[in-house]
Design a protein around this motif. Sequence first.
Motif, short mmCIF file in Angstrom:
data_model
loop_
_atom_site.label_atom_id
_atom_site.label_comp_id
_atom_site.label_asym_id
_atom_site.label_seq_id
_atom_site.Cartn_x
_atom_site.Cartn_y
_atom_site.Cartn_z
N LEU A 71 -5.86 -7.76 -42.83
CA LEU A 71 -6.33 -6.40 -42.59
C LEU A 71 -6.67 -6.19 -41.12
CD1 LEU A 71 -7.54 -3.61 -43.54
CD2 LEU A 71 -9.70 -4.85 -43.76
N ILE A 72 -7.44 -7.09 -40.55
CA ILE A 72 -7.86 -6.89 -39.16
C ILE A 72 -6.68 -7.08 -38.20
CG2 ILE A 72 -8.73 -9.22 -38.68
CD1 ILE A 72 -11.12 -7.71 -37.27
N LYS A 73 -5.83 -8.06 -38.47
CA LYS A 73 -4.65 -8.27 -37.61
C LYS A 73 -3.70 -7.08 -37.67
CE LYS A 73 -4.55 -13.34 -37.74
NZ LYS A 73 -5.24 -13.50 -36.50
N GLY A 74 -3.45 -6.58 -38.86
CA GLY A 74 -2.57 -5.43 -39.02
C GLY A 74 -3.13 -4.18 -38.37
N THR A 75 -4.43 -3.97 -38.53
CA THR A 75 -5.07 -2.81 -37.93
C THR A 75 -5.00 -2.88 -36.41
OG1 THR A 75 -6.55 -2.59 -39.83
CG2 THR A 75 -7.23 -1.49 -37.80
N LEU A 76 -5.29 -4.04 -35.86
CA LEU A 76 -5.20 -4.21 -34.40
C LEU A 76 -3.78 -3.97 -33.89
CD1 LEU A 76 -7.55 -7.21 -33.64
CD2 LEU A 76 -7.60 -4.97 -32.56
N SER A 77 -2.81 -4.50 -34.58
CA SER A 77 -1.42 -4.31 -34.19
C SER A 77 -1.05 -2.83 -34.20
CB SER A 77 -0.51 -5.10 -35.13
OG SER A 77 0.83 -4.93 -34.79
N GLU A 78 -1.42 -2.14 -35.27
CA GLU A 78 -1.14 -0.71 -35.39
C GLU A 78 -1.79 0.08 -34.26
OE1 GLU A 78 -2.55 3.09 -38.09
OE2 GLU A 78 -3.18 1.08 -38.67
N LEU A 79 -3.05 -0.22 -33.97
CA LEU A 79 -3.79 0.52 -32.95
C LEU A 79 -3.26 0.24 -31.54
CD1 LEU A 79 -7.43 0.33 -34.30
CD2 LEU A 79 -5.86 2.28 -34.36
N GLN A 80 -2.87 -0.99 -31.28
CA GLN A 80 -2.32 -1.31 -29.97
C GLN A 80 -1.00 -0.57 -29.74
OE1 GLN A 80 -2.49 -5.55 -30.51
NE2 GLN A 80 -4.34 -5.75 -29.27
N PHE A 81 -0.20 -0.47 -30.78
CA PHE A 81 1.05 0.29 -30.69
C PHE A 81 0.75 1.78 -30.49
CE2 PHE A 81 4.78 2.39 -32.72
CZ PHE A 81 5.73 2.01 -31.78
N ALA A 82 -0.22 2.30 -31.23
CA ALA A 82 -0.61 3.71 -31.10
C ALA A 82 -1.14 3.99 -29.70
CB ALA A 82 -1.65 4.07 -32.15
N PHE A 83 -1.88 3.04 -29.13
CA PHE A 83 -2.42 3.20 -27.77
C PHE A 83 -1.29 3.36 -26.76
CE2 PHE A 83 -4.27 1.85 -23.76
CZ PHE A 83 -5.52 2.47 -23.77
N ILE A 84 -0.24 2.61 -26.93
CA ILE A 84 0.91 2.69 -26.03
C ILE A 84 1.62 4.03 -26.19
CG2 ILE A 84 3.21 1.73 -25.57
CD1 ILE A 84 1.97 -1.03 -26.34
N ARG A 85 1.72 4.54 -27.41
CA ARG A 85 2.41 5.79 -27.68
C ARG A 85 1.57 7.03 -27.36
NH1 ARG A 85 3.00 4.93 -33.43
NH2 ARG A 85 2.75 7.18 -33.48
N ALA A 86 0.27 6.89 -27.25
CA ALA A 86 -0.64 8.03 -27.13
C ALA A 86 -0.34 8.97 -25.96
CB ALA A 86 -2.09 7.56 -27.09
N PRO A 87 -0.11 8.47 -24.75
CA PRO A 87 0.16 9.42 -23.65
C PRO A 87 1.39 10.31 -23.89
CG PRO A 87 -0.41 7.27 -22.76
CD PRO A 87 -0.22 7.09 -24.24
N GLU A 88 2.46 9.72 -24.39
CA GLU A 88 3.66 10.52 -24.68
C GLU A 88 3.39 11.50 -25.82
OE1 GLU A 88 7.14 12.19 -24.09
OE2 GLU A 88 6.37 10.59 -22.81
N ASN A 89 2.65 11.06 -26.81
CA ASN A 89 2.28 11.94 -27.92
C ASN A 89 1.46 13.13 -27.42
OD1 ASN A 89 2.05 12.51 -30.84
ND2 ASN A 89 -0.11 12.04 -30.51
N GLN A 90 0.54 12.86 -26.50
CA GLN A 90 -0.30 13.91 -25.94
C GLN A 90 0.55 14.91 -25.14
OE1 GLN A 90 -3.24 14.61 -26.71
NE2 GLN A 90 -3.88 16.05 -25.17
N LYS A 91 1.49 14.42 -24.34
CA LYS A 91 2.38 15.30 -23.59
C LYS A 91 3.17 16.22 -24.53
CE LYS A 91 3.23 12.21 -19.69
NZ LYS A 91 4.23 11.36 -19.05
N GLN A 92 3.67 15.64 -25.61
CA GLN A 92 4.44 16.41 -26.58
C GLN A 92 3.58 17.49 -27.23
OE1 GLN A 92 7.70 16.29 -27.08
NE2 GLN A 92 7.61 17.90 -28.62
N LYS A 93 2.35 17.16 -27.58
CA LYS A 93 1.45 18.15 -28.18
C LYS A 93 1.15 19.28 -27.21
CE LYS A 93 -0.94 15.38 -31.61
NZ LYS A 93 -2.25 14.93 -32.10
N LEU A 94 0.92 18.97 -25.94
CA LEU A 94 0.66 20.00 -24.95
C LEU A 94 1.88 20.90 -24.76
CD1 LEU A 94 -1.33 17.99 -22.25
CD2 LEU A 94 -2.23 19.71 -23.84
N LYS A 95 3.06 20.31 -24.76
CA LYS A 95 4.30 21.09 -24.62
C LYS A 95 4.44 22.04 -25.81
CE LYS A 95 9.29 20.56 -24.30
NZ LYS A 95 10.42 19.65 -24.38
#
Length: 122
Positions: A71-95
């Motif tokens: 559970l903790i390993k999977g959650t960390l992996s998911e969040l680290q991937f989301a952290f990397i994607r967040a700036p692009e996701n934010q740009k897309q939302k603003l657009k």
Amino acid sequence: MDQSELFENEDSVRFFQLIQLLQRTALINLGFLPAGDQEVYNLEEAKEAIELLKVIEKKTLNNLSEIESKLIKGTLSELQFAFIRAPENQKQKLKEKEESATIKQSFEDPSKAPSEVVFEEE
């Protein structure tokens, strides 16, 4: 399957709830989950939640059941991937918000709407 069937005891359920709390905090601050009726984008807060999960993982090493460890390993992996994607996701939302505002303005005042020349008369 509910939590009581998945985990060994009440402590395991509480551990799961703690992990979920930090996961939601991170995802809200990364802009992937709404915070009520508003969106939040705060990479520092998200990073802090992820770092807290890393500390929990480190401090509980060899003291977790197999499912708790996954559970903790999977959650960390998911969040680290989301952290990397967040700036692009934010740009897309603003657009998308900008495009939505333009479309809304077009319906409210068509004279100010963007237009294209389809063909020119000669």
